[in-house]
Design an enzyme around this catalytic site. Structure first.
Site, mmCIF file in Angstrom:
data_model
loop_
_atom_site.group_PDB
_atom_site.id
_atom_site.type_symbol
_atom_site.label_atom_id
_atom_site.label_comp_id
_atom_site.label_asym_id
_atom_site.label_seq_id
_atom_site.Cartn_x
_atom_site.Cartn_y
_atom_site.Cartn_z
ATOM 1 N N LYS A 1 0.845 -1.194 0.000
ATOM 2 C CA LYS A 1 0.000 0.000 0.000
ATOM 3 C C LYS A 1 0.879 1.243 0.000
ATOM 4 O O LYS A 1 1.443 1.606 1.031
ATOM 5 C CB LYS A 1 -0.920 -0.027 1.225
ATOM 6 C CG LYS A 1 -1.915 1.085 1.278
ATOM 7 C CD LYS A 1 -2.921 0.821 2.390
ATOM 8 C CE LYS A 1 -3.963 1.907 2.487
ATOM 9 N NZ LYS A 1 -3.425 3.187 2.934
ATOM 10 N N LYS B 1 -6.734 -8.223 -1.584
ATOM 11 C CA LYS B 1 -8.014 -8.162 -2.303
ATOM 12 C C LYS B 1 -8.394 -9.566 -2.733
ATOM 13 O O LYS B 1 -7.542 -10.276 -3.293
ATOM 14 C CB LYS B 1 -7.878 -7.300 -3.563
ATOM 15 C CG LYS B 1 -7.480 -5.885 -3.305
ATOM 16 C CD LYS B 1 -7.218 -5.142 -4.606
ATOM 17 C CE LYS B 1 -6.737 -3.738 -4.323
ATOM 18 N NZ LYS B 1 -6.191 -3.088 -5.525
ATOM 19 N N CYS C 1 -18.305 16.337 35.073
ATOM 20 C CA CYS C 1 -17.827 16.676 33.732
ATOM 21 C C CYS C 1 -16.931 17.911 33.823
ATOM 22 O O CYS C 1 -17.351 18.928 34.384
ATOM 23 C CB CYS C 1 -19.010 16.938 32.806
ATOM 24 S SG CYS C 1 -18.513 17.655 31.234
HETATM 25 S S1 IVH Z 1 -7.683 -0.366 -3.786
HETATM 26 C C1 IVH Z 1 -11.727 -0.404 -3.307
HETATM 27 N N1 IVH Z 1 -5.145 -0.890 -3.905
HETATM 28 O O1 IVH Z 1 -5.389 3.052 -0.079
HETATM 29 C C2 IVH Z 1 -10.404 -0.431 -2.708
HETATM 30 N N2 IVH Z 1 -5.807 1.069 -2.724
HETATM 31 O O2 IVH Z 1 -7.603 3.235 2.055
HETATM 32 C C3 IVH Z 1 -9.729 0.886 -2.563
HETATM 33 N N3 IVH Z 1 -3.945 2.392 -1.832
HETATM 34 O O3 IVH Z 1 -7.468 5.588 -1.310
HETATM 35 C C4 IVH Z 1 -8.555 1.103 -3.374
HETATM 36 N N4 IVH Z 1 -2.337 1.075 -2.578
HETATM 37 O O4 IVH Z 1 -5.035 5.637 -1.971
HETATM 38 C C5 IVH Z 1 -6.070 -0.046 -3.437
HETATM 39 N N5 IVH Z 1 -2.939 -1.495 -4.142
HETATM 40 C C6 IVH Z 1 -3.847 -0.640 -3.682
HETATM 41 C C7 IVH Z 1 -3.511 0.522 -2.945
HETATM 42 C C8 IVH Z 1 -4.529 1.354 -2.480
HETATM 43 C C9 IVH Z 1 -2.618 2.195 -1.909
HETATM 44 C C10 IVH Z 1 -4.604 3.510 -1.132
HETATM 45 C C11 IVH Z 1 -5.530 4.334 -1.990
HETATM 46 C C12 IVH Z 1 -6.867 4.324 -1.303
HETATM 47 C C13 IVH Z 1 -6.499 3.895 0.072
HETATM 48 C C14 IVH Z 1 -7.625 3.119 0.692
#
Ligand code: IVH
Length: 676
Positions: free
Chosen positions: A119, A285, A403
């Protein structure tokens, strides 16, 4: 002497410009109007022209980039850009897989394959291609609507402008991450806190020529809308991306089994520091697109993917003080003020202590030496106390029974479902009586997922509240802008911008409206369920008069906890008044009941007993996708009772008495022209 004075004046201006840039790029905040910013820059450049002895590496004539524009055209994503849920531990992964298997009604022997993708911590973008040509590029924005940054994206070499491959879809939104390599970031260190901010700032330049000067990269990993995509799974898709000329991550893998996911995680984590770009975890995924489709989404994240975050960084510090913060729902959260320490490049001076029970369990005290953990964007927290280093005179921390904001009694509620007292202590006052709760309610009201008012961030809400400009949500729409113009830091332009964004949000869908009210236990998903049930604002408002809260239990997904919370909300006269006032200033849009295929339109269903090869959750989604509704009990509102193995006798009997149609799984699927 004269020269020194000029130098001094010049330095001051450069310093101010730097400060403004930092605020803008790193915190997305403007503390002056656009006009004032431009004037400052012009003054610096004119001084430089007049006196050739003036020079600074931070001069606007030297550094790339103008202030990123806030005024890009907005455009809707044809398919929303979702976010990802997070996993931190192996247990989280096991749970993730279990939930998927349950949803798909598969047993634990079923082999699920995952596309695992590091990521990258950058900025996501969606690129629309039509007939093989790059037509439009949007930023993520709020996921539904992004900014049109086509011209800036077009400067990125990794983004193909024309694709001639035979199997390239007729139309597709290619999605991926824009980022900057760590080595390239070294040259931009002066201006940005981290590579991610550098990428974000560069992408949002007014002038694409400025973007071009920054070596931005693009890695593709998913798609939004598509017409003519010939791939059955994610890994095939990633391979096709490469064939079409996109860059993909060289560390992408196809893996099955949570044990193997962990092995890969450890391998990648070891390489992390030597990679060319920052990664903060691995995305998993489900590989098969058909399974992804069945799994669908929950709230704003897919059920078929998760981000496995890398373990955090830790550090040791000393607790200087323990402060109690009051949240929107009255929850009292203890926060440790610690001696500032640098953890993984970020200075940490606050750490959450979660709740009273946590403090007692760990016996955390002021003066203690503690280990602090910081994981991703999550608030740092205290992991453990080093008892050996505890000062002799230290005293136990006593949680306040009043509080700290309004002095009301604090209480721990008894949870009827778990039969335990809550771990969280709350302020017992009702809503707007307590100042802190009021402010937090207002912050929630304008937040991204709710009214999403540009330019009305948390700090500004606080400022306006203190100045008595806003007290209740309705006040936001009656702001006296003349007053604001006179405040420090506000120029004509920024007031105009604020007015514009507030006016734009006077038109709001019912679900966002209900969510914005900040009713406890009514998050996005529940607000959606409630809005579908009520359809109109009037129906929602009438609830208190009719007093028929019990009916809400018929909504599948809404339980006793939520119902009693909605009831409490309406029991408070101030809330009823706020609704009345909001109605006067807003247009609250009715829910448009989707009439897609509508095979199950006006029909309601309830399942009892175990089904074969399909889970309850999936049946529910199928019903809703086809315009039907699901209910949670047998009543004369029910049209069909679907029975599986070992159904609940009582349900079947009541259905018979009420002459409700009883069908089995096959008959149900037949209604949708499907077979099991
Ligand atoms: S898939 C539907 N694949 O992560 C799934 N996201 O928190 C969403 N990101 O906004 C996107 N690497 O900026 C996907 N291999 C990857 C990714 C990725 C980085 C980021 C992306 C997204 C965030 C989701």
């Amino acid at each position: 002497m004269q020269k020194d004075l000029i130098k001094e004046k010049y330095k001051k201006k450069i310093k101010l410009l730097n400060k403004l840039n930092k605020f803008y790029y790193d915190k997305s905040k403007s503390i002056v109007s656009d006009k004032e910013y431009d004037e400052l820059k012009a003054e610096i450049i004119s001084l430089e022209k007049k006196y050739n002895f003036l020079k600074s590496k931070n001069s606007p004539s030297e550094i790339v980039g103008h202030k990123p524009s806030k005024n890009f055209k907005k455009d809707l994503h044809r398919v929303p850009m979702l976010s990802l849920s997070n996993a931190f531990t192996e247990d989280d992964l096991i749970n993730f897989e279990k939930k998927i298997l349950n949803y798909l009604s598969k047993d634990s022997n079923f082999k699920l394959y995952y596309s695992t993708e590091p990521k990258i911590d950058g900025i996501s973008a969606s690129l629309t291609y039509k007939g093989g040509k790059f037509e439009k590029g949007l930023s993520r924005g709020d996921g539904k609507e992004g900014e049109d940054i086509t011209a800036n994206l077009a400067t990125i070499k990794d983004i193909p402008k024309v694709i001639q491959s035979e199997d390239f879809p007729e139309e597709i939104d290619i999605r991926g991450e824009v980022f900057i390599k760590n080595t390239d970031f070294d040259n931009l260190k002066e201006k940005f806190a981290n590579p991610r901010n550098a990428a974000s700032g560069s992408l949002r330049q007014k002038n694409p020529d400025d973007t071009k000067k920054i070596p931005l990269k693009f890695i593709a990993y998913t798609f939004g809308y598509e017409k003519g995509l010939l791939a059955n799974n994610q890994f095939d898709y990633l391979n096709k991306l490469k064939e079409w000329g996109f860059k993909t991550n060289p560390l992408n893998r196809l893996i099955s089994g949570t044990k193997n996911l962990i092995k890969n995680y450890i391998v990648v984590e070891k390489q992390r520091s030597s990679l060319e770009f920052d990664i903060d975890g691995i995305v998993y995924k489900i590989n098969d697109f058909a399974l992804q489709k069945r799994l669908g989404n929950v709230a704003n994240a897919p059920r078929w993917a998760i981000a496995h975050k890398f373990s955090s960084n830790k550090g040791t510090s000393i607790i200087l003080d323990i402060e109690i913060q009051v949240g929107r729902t009255g929850a009292l959260t203890p926060v440790a003020k610690i001696k500032p320490i640098n953890i993984g490049g970020v200075v940490v001076s606050n750490a959450t202590l979660h709740n009273e029970d946590e403090i007692n369990r760990k016996d955390i005290r002021v003066g203690d030496t503690v280990t602090v953990e910081r994981a991703g964007d999550v608030i740092p927290h205290i992991l453990s106390v080093d008892i050996n280093k505890r000062p002799k005179k230290s005293i136990k921390f006593i949680f306040p029974d009043k509080c700290p904001s309004c002095n009301s009694k604090t209480i721990k509620e008894f949870n009827k479902v778990t039969k335990k007292f809550d771990a969280v202590r709350r302020c017992s006052s009702e809503g707007y009586f307590c100042d802190k709760i009021s402010i937090e309610k207002l912050k929630h009201f304008v937040s991204k997922e709710a009214f999403n008012i540009d330019g009305l961030g948390k700090k500004i809400v606080e400022e306006f509240w203190k100045l008595k400009i806003i007290k209740f949500p309705q006040d936001i729409f009656k702001i006296d802008y003349k007053k604001i113009e006179k405040l420090e830091g506000w120029g004509k332009l920024s007031v105009e911008n604020l007015k514009y964004s507030i006016n734009q949000k006077k038109n709001i869908p019912l679900e966002k409206f209900i969510f914005a009210l900040g009713i406890r236990h009514i998050g996005l998903e529940n607000a959606k369920l409630l809005s579908k049930y009520f359809v109109t604002f009037r129906n929602f408002q009438k609830l208190s008069k009719k007093n028929n809260y019990k009916d809400l239990l018929n909504i599948d997904g809404i339980g006793e906890t939520q119902v009693s919370s909605v009831k409490n909300f309406f029991a408070n006269e101030i809330n009823v008044q706020v609704l009345k006032e909001l109605e006067k200033v807003l247009v609250i849009n009715n829910v448009i009941v989707k009439k897609n295929n509508g095979q199950l339109k006006d029909k309601s269903f309830l399942v009892t007993g175990k089904l074969n090869g399909i889970s309850r959750a999936e049946v529910k989604s199928l019903i809703e996708e086809n315009s039907g509704t699901t209910v949670s009990s047998v009543s004369n509102k029910l049209n069909y009772l679907i029975i599986g193995e070992k159904p609940t006798k009582r349900k079947v009997e009541s259905a018979r008495e009420l002459k409700i149609k009883i069908i089995n799984q096959e008959e149900f699927l037949k209604m949708l022209n499907k077979t099991s």
